[in-house]
Design an enzyme around this catalytic site. Structure first.
Site, mmCIF file in Angstrom:
data_model
loop_
_atom_site.group_PDB
_atom_site.id
_atom_site.type_symbol
_atom_site.label_atom_id
_atom_site.label_comp_id
_atom_site.label_asym_id
_atom_site.label_seq_id
_atom_site.Cartn_x
_atom_site.Cartn_y
_atom_site.Cartn_z
ATOM 1 N N GLU A 62 0.811 -1.197 0.095
ATOM 2 C CA GLU A 62 -0.117 -0.032 0.024
ATOM 3 C C GLU A 62 0.801 1.309 -0.007
ATOM 4 O O GLU A 62 0.610 2.230 -0.796
ATOM 5 C CB GLU A 62 -1.015 0.027 1.173
ATOM 6 C CG GLU A 62 -1.762 1.473 1.063
ATOM 7 C CD GLU A 62 -2.934 1.471 2.073
ATOM 8 O OE1 GLU A 62 -3.308 0.665 3.144
ATOM 9 O OE2 GLU A 62 -3.630 2.364 2.028
ATOM 10 N N ASP A 78 -1.070 -5.169 3.037
ATOM 11 C CA ASP A 78 -1.385 -4.012 3.455
ATOM 12 C C ASP A 78 -0.913 -3.996 4.954
ATOM 13 O O ASP A 78 -1.175 -4.555 5.945
ATOM 14 C CB ASP A 78 -3.131 -3.633 3.773
ATOM 15 C CG ASP A 78 -3.525 -2.399 4.325
ATOM 16 O OD1 ASP A 78 -2.521 -1.690 4.740
ATOM 17 O OD2 ASP A 78 -4.564 -2.005 3.885
ATOM 18 N N ILE A 80 -0.991 -1.718 7.572
ATOM 19 C CA ILE A 80 -1.840 -1.252 8.676
ATOM 20 C C ILE A 80 -3.241 -1.127 7.800
ATOM 21 O O ILE A 80 -3.351 -0.484 7.153
ATOM 22 C CB ILE A 80 -1.802 -0.143 9.505
ATOM 23 C CG1 ILE A 80 -0.073 -0.296 10.002
ATOM 24 C CG2 ILE A 80 -2.831 0.062 10.465
ATOM 25 C CD1 ILE A 80 -0.018 0.993 10.974
ATOM 26 N N ASP A 81 -3.992 -2.169 7.920
ATOM 27 C CA ASP A 81 -5.596 -1.979 7.429
ATOM 28 C C ASP A 81 -6.387 -1.482 8.746
ATOM 29 O O ASP A 81 -6.140 -2.076 9.786
ATOM 30 C CB ASP A 81 -6.311 -3.431 6.963
ATOM 31 C CG ASP A 81 -7.386 -2.849 6.367
ATOM 32 O OD1 ASP A 81 -7.657 -2.084 5.712
ATOM 33 O OD2 ASP A 81 -8.459 -3.554 6.658
ATOM 34 N N THR A 83 -5.755 2.289 9.292
ATOM 35 C CA THR A 83 -5.019 3.259 9.958
ATOM 36 C C THR A 83 -5.801 4.224 10.558
ATOM 37 O O THR A 83 -5.156 4.790 11.897
ATOM 38 C CB THR A 83 -4.376 3.923 8.847
ATOM 39 O OG1 THR A 83 -3.570 2.862 8.036
ATOM 40 C CG2 THR A 83 -3.286 5.161 9.192
ATOM 41 N N ASP A 209 -6.389 -4.251 0.655
ATOM 42 C CA ASP A 209 -7.325 -4.374 1.746
ATOM 43 C C ASP A 209 -8.008 -5.734 1.667
ATOM 44 O O ASP A 209 -8.683 -6.345 2.613
ATOM 45 C CB ASP A 209 -8.425 -3.551 1.617
ATOM 46 C CG ASP A 209 -8.054 -2.037 1.402
ATOM 47 O OD1 ASP A 209 -7.479 -1.713 2.486
ATOM 48 O OD2 ASP A 209 -8.584 -1.242 0.640
HETATM 49 C C1 IPD Z 1 -9.268 1.417 5.048
HETATM 50 C C2 IPD Z 1 -10.067 0.457 6.131
HETATM 51 C C3 IPD Z 1 -11.524 1.139 6.067
HETATM 52 C C4 IPD Z 1 -12.218 1.388 4.859
HETATM 53 C C5 IPD Z 1 -11.489 1.939 3.860
HETATM 54 C C6 IPD Z 1 -9.980 1.424 3.576
HETATM 55 P P1 IPD Z 1 -6.814 1.826 5.341
HETATM 56 O O1 IPD Z 1 -8.281 0.983 5.023
HETATM 57 O O2 IPD Z 1 -10.019 -0.788 5.320
HETATM 58 O O3 IPD Z 1 -12.234 -0.054 6.875
HETATM 59 O O4 IPD Z 1 -13.434 1.522 4.890
HETATM 60 O O5 IPD Z 1 -11.960 2.082 2.611
HETATM 61 O O6 IPD Z 1 -9.578 2.292 2.736
HETATM 62 O O7 IPD Z 1 -6.459 2.821 4.711
HETATM 63 O O8 IPD Z 1 -6.853 1.944 6.777
HETATM 64 O O9 IPD Z 1 -5.578 0.745 5.030
HETATM 65 CA CA CA Z 2 -3.447 0.535 5.191
#
Ligand code: IPD
Ligand code: CA
Length: 257
Positions: A62, A78, A80-81, A83, A209
């Site tokens: 990412e 990813d 950190i999913d 963030t 994701d």
């Molecule tokens: C996000 C998370 C969030 C989702 C966003 C994503 P990130 O990823 O998964 O739940 O609603 O659309 O972009 O930015 O924290 O890696």
């Molecule tokens: Ca992320």
């Protein structure tokens, strides 16, 4: 390869654990799309581990530190999913690492270190949480299931998107036991695979994701498609619809109406 993915996820996860309640430098990739030094450090550690342990695979990460090659063997990372959760000290954040060969997921790991949940799946080998087999929920009706969704960052600026998100939410709230928005799509998919949610949808998710979560769901007996029921292309950014299989058509019809 699952052991190599697991080792890399544990390395990244240790960095999340160290940072989640600590002060952070917060940068903006978009109006509400955040980045911290921990996203970058975790990604660097994961990429370093996988470059060494699985050198034949292309890494798509990412925060951009993967390889430039684009072969048919890809690992989507990813670091950190969730963030935004991480920035605010909310424990729902995870590392997600999914390996795909052409258009087929072959192995995936989702590690939520604060929750103490390590999910893994291999194609044909089942799905597990902390090494215990997991299955999707047995709910047959939306009225007896909990659903989950997520909101794209674009809702902050684009009122058409916000209306669509609201509209889906309105319908789902009136058809189910409730809708959760926990803020980490990979973890939402893992929780669907574990039987917590009967269904999940979200627009505009990125490959990193969903790459691991799709396999977890398939291996746990669930189904993933687009909103029109087509096979889901991991790189497309299309709206994803995932379910325990039995609720797939009812949920698809509810949202498409
Ligand atoms: C996000 C998370 C969030 C989702 C966003 C994503 P990130 O990823 O998964 O739940 O609603 O659309 O972009 O930015 O924290 O890696
Ligand atoms: Ca992320």
């Amino acid at each position: 390869m699952i052991e190599q993915l697991k080792a890399a996820a544990l390395t990244g996860g240790a960095i999340l654990k160290e940072g989640v309640y600590a002060p952070k430098n917060v940068e903006h990739k978009g109006a509400i799309d955040l980045l911290t030094q921990y996203d970058q450090a975790a990604e660097k550690a994961i990429v370093a581990a996988l470059s060494k342990s699985l050198p034949a695979w292309d890494l798509i990460a990412e925060e951009g530190s993967g390889s430039d090659r684009q072969s048919d063997r890809r690992i989507y990372i990813d670091p950190i999913d969730g963030t935004t959760n991480f920035v605010h000290g909310h424990p729902f954040c995870c590392v997600s690492i999914g390996a795909w060969e052409a258009d087929r997921p072959v192995a995936g790991i989702i590690y939520a270190p604060i929750l103490g949940e390590l999910y893994h799946a291999t194609r044909g080998g089942g799905a597990f949480c902390n090494d215990q087999p997991i299955r999707v929920s047995t709910a047959e009706r939306l009225e007896e299931s909990l659903l989950a969704t997520g909101f794209p960052y674009g809702v902050f600026e684009d009122s058409t998107l916000t209306r669509q998100v609201n509209d889906w939410l309105f319908r789902a709230l009136r058809a189910s036991r409730g809708v959760r928005r926990c803020g980490a799509a990979a973890l939402d998919l893992a929780h669907l695979a574990r039987g917590v949610y009967g269904g999940f949808w979200e627009m505009g998710l990125k490959s990193w994701d969903v790459a691991a979560g799709i396999l977890l769901i398939q291996e746990a007996g669930g189904v993933v498609s687009t909103l029109t029921g087509e096979p889901f292309d991991v790189q497309s950014g299309a709206t994803i619809l995932a379910s325990n299989a039995r609720l797939h058509e009812p949920l698809r019809e509810l949202l498409a109406r």
